[in-house]
Design an enzyme around this catalytic site. Structure first.
Site, PDB file in Angstrom:
ATOM      1  N   TYR A  95       0.833  -1.198   0.000  1.00  0.00           N
ATOM      2  CA  TYR A  95       0.000   0.000   0.000  1.00  0.00           C
ATOM      3  C   TYR A  95       0.867   1.246   0.000  1.00  0.00           C
ATOM      4  CZ  TYR A  95       0.883   0.865   4.970  1.00  0.00           C
ATOM      5  OH  TYR A  95       1.476   1.154   6.173  1.00  0.00           O
ATOM      6  N   CYS A  96       0.251   2.343  -0.406  1.00  0.00           N
ATOM      7  CA  CYS A  96       0.855   3.670  -0.321  1.00  0.00           C
ATOM      8  C   CYS A  96      -0.269   4.610   0.089  1.00  0.00           C
ATOM      9  CB  CYS A  96       1.527   4.065  -1.647  1.00  0.00           C
ATOM     10  SG  CYS A  96       0.388   4.176  -3.039  1.00  0.00           S
ATOM     11  N   SER A  97      -0.241   5.841  -0.360  1.00  0.00           N
ATOM     12  CA  SER A  97      -1.301   6.781   0.001  1.00  0.00           C
ATOM     13  C   SER A  97      -2.628   6.392  -0.630  1.00  0.00           C
ATOM     14  CB  SER A  97      -0.927   8.204  -0.430  1.00  0.00           C
ATOM     15  OG  SER A  97       0.217   8.635   0.256  1.00  0.00           O
ATOM     16  N   ILE A 124      -3.653   3.814   2.247  1.00  0.00           N
ATOM     17  CA  ILE A 124      -3.869   4.174   3.648  1.00  0.00           C
ATOM     18  C   ILE A 124      -4.946   5.249   3.786  1.00  0.00           C
ATOM     19  CG2 ILE A 124      -2.041   5.918   3.750  1.00  0.00           C
ATOM     20  CD1 ILE A 124      -1.431   4.867   6.627  1.00  0.00           C
TER      21      ILE A 124
END
Length: 164
Positions: A95-97, A124
């Protein structure tokens, strides 16, 4: 009664519109080479997969998912992952932003032979928007979430945005 139905319609439409906008954003930036896993699916897993955070260190320190392993983006090194996760069959969620940078890192994992990799849809930001807990560098629940930039921060609907 008509006011109630109108309110429900507006809430449903706004929620769907927001999801359609996110879907369009991800379609614009991603190749969809890695399957998505949605927040609801991930949180309902009996055994959580290995979580890899593909954001920068400053973002990770402000907020991350519980037990996530920081792998970064700009300075990502596949050998670091190979050392930490030798099992190429392990279930991994990156995951990232929002799910854009994480697709790139997940692609690198796939090319390295990892065959059970998924990309967290909405990242996230979507996790926090669903009122799920995030953790700071002291592994304590926090309401602060690193927003990356003003442009991308508009996707955060819950929590306290942090820009560093």
């Amino acid at each position: 009664m008509n006011k109630l139905l109108f309110y429900i319609f507006i809430c449903f439409t706004a929620s769907g519109f927001s999801q359609n906008k996110l879907k369009s954003l991800l379609k614009k930036h991603n190749k969809e080479s890695i399957p998505y896993i949605y927040v609801k699916e991930l949180k309902e897993q009996a055994t959580l997969p290995i979580l890899l955070d593909a954001r920068e260190s400053s973002e990770y320190k402000v907020s991350h998912l519980k037990n996530a392993i920081y792998v970064g983006y700009d300075n990502f090194k596949i050998n670091t992952v190979k050392t930490k996760i030798p099992n190429k069959n392990a279930k991994i969620v990156v995951y990232c932003s929002l799910g854009i940078r994480s697709e790139s890192i997940a692609d690198s994992l796939k090319k390295a032979g990892y065959n059970n990799v998924e990309n967290l849809y909405g990242g996230i930001f979507e996790w926090k928007n669903n009122n799920l807990p995030i953790y700071n560098s002291e592994e304590k629940v926090t309401d602060s979430i690193h927003a990356f930039s003003k442009t991308w921060g508009k996707w955060i609907k819950k929590g306290t945005k942090v820009y560093e």
